[in-house]
Design an enzyme around this catalytic site. Structure first.
Site, PDB file in Angstrom:
ATOM      1  N   ARG A   1      28.767  99.380  26.185  1.00 45.47           N
ATOM      2  CA  ARG A   1      28.404  98.811  27.484  1.00 45.47           C
ATOM      3  C   ARG A   1      29.637  98.360  28.248  1.00 45.47           C
ATOM      4  NH1 ARG A   1      24.840  93.847  24.804  1.00 45.47           N
ATOM      5  NH2 ARG A   1      26.396  93.237  23.287  1.00 45.47           N
TER       6      ARG A   1
ATOM      7  N   ARG B   1      13.461  93.254  18.859  1.00 48.09           N
ATOM      8  CA  ARG B   1      14.049  92.197  19.705  1.00 48.09           C
ATOM      9  C   ARG B   1      13.770  92.466  21.183  1.00 48.09           C
ATOM     10  NH1 ARG B   1      18.675  89.180  18.180  1.00 48.09           N
ATOM     11  NH2 ARG B   1      19.738  89.600  20.122  1.00 48.09           N
TER      12      ARG B   1
ATOM     13  N   ASP C   1      20.614  84.013  17.718  1.00 44.03           N
ATOM     14  CA  ASP C   1      21.007  83.796  19.110  1.00 44.03           C
ATOM     15  C   ASP C   1      21.449  82.336  19.262  1.00 44.03           C
ATOM     16  OD1 ASP C   1      20.748  86.292  20.259  1.00 44.03           O
ATOM     17  OD2 ASP C   1      18.607  86.046  20.648  1.00 44.03           O
TER      18      ASP C   1
ATOM     19  N   ARG D   1       7.192  96.374  28.323  1.00 41.58           N
ATOM     20  CA  ARG D   1       6.234  95.782  29.262  1.00 41.58           C
ATOM     21  C   ARG D   1       5.598  96.827  30.146  1.00 41.58           C
ATOM     22  NH1 ARG D   1      10.531  92.238  31.160  1.00 41.58           N
ATOM     23  NH2 ARG D   1      10.568  90.499  29.701  1.00 41.58           N
TER      24      ARG D   1
ATOM     25  N   TYR E   1      21.324  86.989  12.160  1.00 42.26           N
ATOM     26  CA  TYR E   1      21.490  87.524  13.509  1.00 42.26           C
ATOM     27  C   TYR E   1      20.920  86.495  14.502  1.00 42.26           C
ATOM     28  CZ  TYR E   1      21.335  91.572  16.819  1.00 42.26           C
ATOM     29  OH  TYR E   1      21.505  92.460  17.853  1.00 42.26           O
TER      30      TYR E   1
ATOM     31  N   ARG F   1      29.074  94.354  11.419  1.00 43.92           N
ATOM     32  CA  ARG F   1      29.509  95.295  12.429  1.00 43.92           C
ATOM     33  C   ARG F   1      30.540  94.549  13.256  1.00 43.92           C
ATOM     34  NH1 ARG F   1      29.857 100.479  12.448  1.00 43.92           N
ATOM     35  NH2 ARG F   1      29.828 101.213  14.588  1.00 43.92           N
TER      36      ARG F   1
ATOM     37  N   GLU G   1      32.918  97.462  25.901  1.00 38.56           N
ATOM     38  CA  GLU G   1      32.667  96.967  24.533  1.00 38.56           C
ATOM     39  C   GLU G   1      32.465  98.160  23.598  1.00 38.56           C
ATOM     40  OE1 GLU G   1      29.891  93.634  24.423  1.00 38.56           O
ATOM     41  OE2 GLU G   1      29.080  94.453  22.553  1.00 38.56           O
TER      42      GLU G   1
HETATM   43  P1  FAD Z   1      30.791  81.383  15.682  1.00 41.41           P
HETATM   44  O1  FAD Z   1      30.745  81.334  17.153  1.00 41.41           O
HETATM   45  O2  FAD Z   1      31.208  82.656  15.028  1.00 41.41           O
HETATM   46  O3  FAD Z   1      31.750  80.200  15.186  1.00 41.41           O
HETATM   47  C1  FAD Z   1      32.276  80.143  13.891  1.00 41.41           C
HETATM   48  C2  FAD Z   1      33.691  79.595  14.005  1.00 41.41           C
HETATM   49  O4  FAD Z   1      34.191  79.356  12.685  1.00 41.41           O
HETATM   50  C3  FAD Z   1      34.647  80.580  14.656  1.00 41.41           C
HETATM   51  O5  FAD Z   1      35.281  79.969  15.768  1.00 41.41           O
HETATM   52  C4  FAD Z   1      35.645  80.919  13.552  1.00 41.41           C
HETATM   53  O6  FAD Z   1      36.977  81.111  14.033  1.00 41.41           O
HETATM   54  C5  FAD Z   1      35.552  79.685  12.664  1.00 41.41           C
HETATM   55  N1  FAD Z   1      35.941  79.938  11.267  1.00 41.41           N
HETATM   56  C6  FAD Z   1      35.461  80.907  10.443  1.00 41.41           C
HETATM   57  N2  FAD Z   1      36.045  80.825   9.243  1.00 41.41           N
HETATM   58  C7  FAD Z   1      36.932  79.794   9.309  1.00 41.41           C
HETATM   59  C8  FAD Z   1      37.849  79.225   8.393  1.00 41.41           C
HETATM   60  N3  FAD Z   1      37.999  79.718   7.159  1.00 41.41           N
HETATM   61  N4  FAD Z   1      38.606  78.185   8.799  1.00 41.41           N
HETATM   62  C9  FAD Z   1      38.490  77.687  10.070  1.00 41.41           C
HETATM   63  N5  FAD Z   1      37.631  78.190  10.977  1.00 41.41           N
HETATM   64  C10 FAD Z   1      36.855  79.228  10.600  1.00 41.41           C
HETATM   65  N6  FAD Z   1      23.426  84.816  21.703  1.00 41.41           N
HETATM   66  C11 FAD Z   1      22.607  84.531  22.751  1.00 41.41           C
HETATM   67  O7  FAD Z   1      21.822  83.594  22.678  1.00 41.41           O
HETATM   68  N7  FAD Z   1      22.665  85.268  23.917  1.00 41.41           N
HETATM   69  C12 FAD Z   1      23.522  86.316  24.068  1.00 41.41           C
HETATM   70  O8  FAD Z   1      23.542  86.961  25.116  1.00 41.41           O
HETATM   71  C13 FAD Z   1      24.377  86.644  22.969  1.00 41.41           C
HETATM   72  N8  FAD Z   1      25.224  87.670  23.079  1.00 41.41           N
HETATM   73  C14 FAD Z   1      26.048  87.970  22.029  1.00 41.41           C
HETATM   74  C15 FAD Z   1      26.937  89.027  22.175  1.00 41.41           C
HETATM   75  C16 FAD Z   1      27.799  89.340  21.140  1.00 41.41           C
HETATM   76  C17 FAD Z   1      28.745  90.491  21.309  1.00 41.41           C
HETATM   77  C18 FAD Z   1      27.768  88.581  19.932  1.00 41.41           C
HETATM   78  C19 FAD Z   1      28.697  88.925  18.800  1.00 41.41           C
HETATM   79  C20 FAD Z   1      26.893  87.526  19.789  1.00 41.41           C
HETATM   80  C21 FAD Z   1      26.018  87.214  20.829  1.00 41.41           C
HETATM   81  N9  FAD Z   1      25.137  86.126  20.743  1.00 41.41           N
HETATM   82  C22 FAD Z   1      24.311  85.850  21.792  1.00 41.41           C
HETATM   83  C23 FAD Z   1      25.096  85.258  19.541  1.00 41.41           C
HETATM   84  C24 FAD Z   1      26.028  84.047  19.651  1.00 41.41           C
HETATM   85  O9  FAD Z   1      27.346  84.481  19.809  1.00 41.41           O
HETATM   86  C25 FAD Z   1      25.883  83.227  18.360  1.00 41.41           C
HETATM   87  O10 FAD Z   1      24.550  82.835  18.177  1.00 41.41           O
HETATM   88  C26 FAD Z   1      26.757  81.953  18.323  1.00 41.41           C
HETATM   89  O11 FAD Z   1      27.982  82.114  18.947  1.00 41.41           O
HETATM   90  C27 FAD Z   1      26.960  81.581  16.871  1.00 41.41           C
HETATM   91  O12 FAD Z   1      27.663  80.356  16.753  1.00 41.41           O
HETATM   92  P2  FAD Z   1      28.258  79.929  15.351  1.00 41.41           P
HETATM   93  O13 FAD Z   1      28.846  78.588  15.526  1.00 41.41           O
HETATM   94  O14 FAD Z   1      27.259  80.157  14.300  1.00 41.41           O
HETATM   95  O15 FAD Z   1      29.384  81.022  15.032  1.00 41.41           O
HETATM   96  N1  UDP Z   2      18.925  98.904  22.298  1.00 42.90           N
HETATM   97  C1  UDP Z   2      18.841 100.215  22.700  1.00 42.90           C
HETATM   98  N2  UDP Z   2      19.242 100.556  23.956  1.00 42.90           N
HETATM   99  C2  UDP Z   2      19.729  99.643  24.821  1.00 42.90           C
HETATM  100  C3  UDP Z   2      19.806  98.295  24.418  1.00 42.90           C
HETATM  101  C4  UDP Z   2      19.405  97.946  23.134  1.00 42.90           C
HETATM  102  O1  UDP Z   2      18.414 101.068  21.935  1.00 42.90           O
HETATM  103  O2  UDP Z   2      20.095 100.017  25.947  1.00 42.90           O
HETATM  104  C5  UDP Z   2      18.518  98.559  20.910  1.00 42.90           C
HETATM  105  C6  UDP Z   2      19.688  98.643  19.930  1.00 42.90           C
HETATM  106  O3  UDP Z   2      19.171  99.131  18.717  1.00 42.90           O
HETATM  107  C7  UDP Z   2      20.099  97.207  19.790  1.00 42.90           C
HETATM  108  C8  UDP Z   2      18.753  96.498  19.847  1.00 42.90           C
HETATM  109  O4  UDP Z   2      18.024  97.254  20.827  1.00 42.90           O
HETATM  110  O5  UDP Z   2      20.758  96.974  18.568  1.00 42.90           O
HETATM  111  C9  UDP Z   2      18.825  95.039  20.247  1.00 42.90           C
HETATM  112  O6  UDP Z   2      19.454  94.946  21.495  1.00 42.90           O
HETATM  113  P1  UDP Z   2      20.058  93.603  22.028  1.00 42.90           P
HETATM  114  O7  UDP Z   2      20.461  93.798  23.428  1.00 42.90           O
HETATM  115  O8  UDP Z   2      19.108  92.510  21.689  1.00 42.90           O
HETATM  116  O9  UDP Z   2      21.358  93.468  21.122  1.00 42.90           O
HETATM  117  P2  UDP Z   2      22.485  92.343  21.130  1.00 42.90           P
HETATM  118  O10 UDP Z   2      22.227  91.416  22.279  1.00 42.90           O
HETATM  119  O11 UDP Z   2      22.358  91.665  19.812  1.00 42.90           O
HETATM  120  O12 UDP Z   2      23.750  93.121  21.260  1.00 42.90           O
END
Ligand code: FAD
Ligand code: UDP
Length: 370
Positions: free
Chosen positions: A281, A173, A351, A177, A349, A250, A301
């Site tokens: 982080r 991912r 985005d 560079r 997984y 996770r 986090e």
């Molecule tokens: P969710 O946002 O999980 O929505 C699902 C919803 O369903 C939830 O609100 C939940 O409460 C509800 N639900 C579940 N079961 C039930 C039930 N039985 N009844 C009623 N409601 C229910 N993506 C990026 O592009 N850039 C980023 O920088 C990025 N950072 C991230 C950092 C973290 C820590 C995480 C965890 C994810 C990150 N993502 C990022 C990914 C991004 O969060 C997801 O792609 C997106 O939010 C997924 O949307 P979703 O609707 O599939 O799921």
């Molecule tokens: N990673 C790492 N060091 C860092 C940042 C990321 O080794 O400082 C690795 C780690 O394995 C991570 C993966 O790169 O799970 C993907 O990172 P990303 O930032 O895309 O993860 P996310 O946004 O999903 O938390």
């Protein structure tokens, strides 16, 4: 008998919001429920001390998909934020992703050729043609020093298992560079919605009824009776009452603090890449929007082992879980009147941009059929 709504959307996250918006636009009636107290799912942001706080971790919107970029820009204006996280390894600071700034700090190399030679030297003994796991893949890509200081500790904290047991694709991912470019992403479009993600989702679902703190699975029979088609964005294994077993995730915990300083770490995201620091982080939320408020909010986090009942954040797409998911998918694919979507519904997984693209594609299909 005709049911009250065309669509019941389970989950007010991004997938549900996009689906609902498109269905409403096509003249369909929708009802949204979510078990949480708020809309937005994991992209939920909340204003505290005049700062937009990303309650479920840092969310940076980035995409290569022009259509998706145009799509989100209907609902929000995006700022010019470019993700350039720093890595803190025992007090040594490095730029991410792995680029000439990182290599210069690590080895003192100046030119791309010197950096490539250094990596070449470092991987000489360990190079494998077909990396079978994250450790082999990482050493192939950036050599031993970067692996030891910036990857191993962070990854093992993040995933709770040794790098040689993790799939190689996780590390792919990240860009590597040989230019002095600290942009974490290669995508041409990137930014943070001004006013926060919650306002963006609110706009998507404007005019659609929403009921919060409502668990679909707690009263599935009733909820199935209110709409012709269900869009389910919760965990797919929960839908089937875990009949084949439980899919692994996770989980994360967040420790958020309001501080009486205007600038705590000088950057939105700092990764702690050693094994000893318990968190992965620290996010300083105001820097996502170039904030000038007198105070600041930081979130540490922590990545934690997931068990049933905890919030599922990251699907573990290893072989065992992929096989288990395939069994659920077989059932889901032939389920009449139900769409399984999003990170939990499709156990992917994803985005944000991928979630939007998937929802747009699926809603078009469903609307064509109905
Ligand atoms: P969710 O946002 O999980 O929505 C699902 C919803 O369903 C939830 O609100 C939940 O409460 C509800 N639900 C579940 N079961 C039930 C039930 N039985 N009844 C009623 N409601 C229910 N993506 C990026 O592009 N850039 C980023 O920088 C990025 N950072 C991230 C950092 C973290 C820590 C995480 C965890 C994810 C990150 N993502 C990022 C990914 C991004 O969060 C997801 O792609 C997106 O939010 C997924 O949307 P979703 O609707 O599939 O799921
Ligand atoms: N990673 C790492 N060091 C860092 C940042 C990321 O080794 O400082 C690795 C780690 O394995 C991570 C993966 O790169 O799970 C993907 O990172 P990303 O930032 O895309 O993860 P996310 O946004 O999903 O938390």
């Amino acid at each position: 008998m005709q049911k009250k709504y065309d669509f019941l959307i389970v989950g007010a996250g991004l997938y549900g919001a996009v689906f609902a918006h498109e269905a409403k636009k096509a003249g369909k009636t929708c009802f949204i429920i979510d078990k949480r107290k708020h809309i937005g799912g994991n992209i939920y942001t909340e204003k505290v001390a005049d700062i937009q706080v990303h309650r479920y971790g840092a969310h940076i919107f980035h995409t290569s998909n022009k259509e998706v970029w145009r799509y989100v820009n209907q609902f929000a204006e995006f700022n010019r934020f470019t993700n350039s996280p720093m890595a803190n390894y025992k007090g040594e600071l490095y730029n991410l992703p792995f680029n000439m700034n990182t290599f210069n700090k690590m080895w003192g190399v100046i030119t791309p050729e010197e950096a490539m030679q250094k990596i070449q030297q470092q991987r000489n003994d360990s190079y494998v043609d077909y990396p079978r796991n994250l450790e082999e893949q990482a050493i192939n890509l950036v050599g031993l020093d970067v692996y030891e200081k910036l990857i191993r500790g962070y990854t093992e904290k993040q995933w709770g298992r040794p790098c040689h047991e993790l799939p190689a694709l996780i590390i792919r991912r990240l860009p590597v560079r040989f230019t002095y470019d600290n942009n974490y992403f290669n995508d041409p479009y990137q930014g943070i919605p001004i006013g926060g993600y919650t306002a963006m989702v609110e706009k998507m679902i404007e005019g659609i009824e929403v009921q919060l703190e409502t668990d679909y699975l707690a009263d599935k029979t009733y909820w199935d009776s209110v709409a012709e088609h269900i869009v389910y964005t919760g965990p797919v294994d929960a839908y089937y009452n875990y009949r084949f077993g439980v899919l692994a995730y996770r989980s994360l915990t967040f420790d958020t603090e309001l501080l009486d300083t205007d600038n705590y770490q000088g950057n939105a995201v700092v990764n702690y890449t050693d094994s000893e620091t318990p968190y992965t982080r620290i996010i300083e939320h105001k820097h996502f929007e170039f904030g000038t408020q007198p105070q600041t909010i930081i979130t540490r986090e922590y990545s934690v082992e997931w068990k049933l009942g905890d919030e599922p954040y990251y699907p573990i797409n290893d072989e065992q879980n992929s096989m288990l998911y395939a069994k659920y998918k077989q059932l889901a694919d032939v389920e009449p009147y139900v769409t399984f979507g999003g990170r939990l519904g499709e156990y992917k997984y994803y985005d944000m941009d991928q979630v939007i693209a998937a929802a747009l594609c699926r809603v078009e299909e469903v609307l064509r059929e109905t």
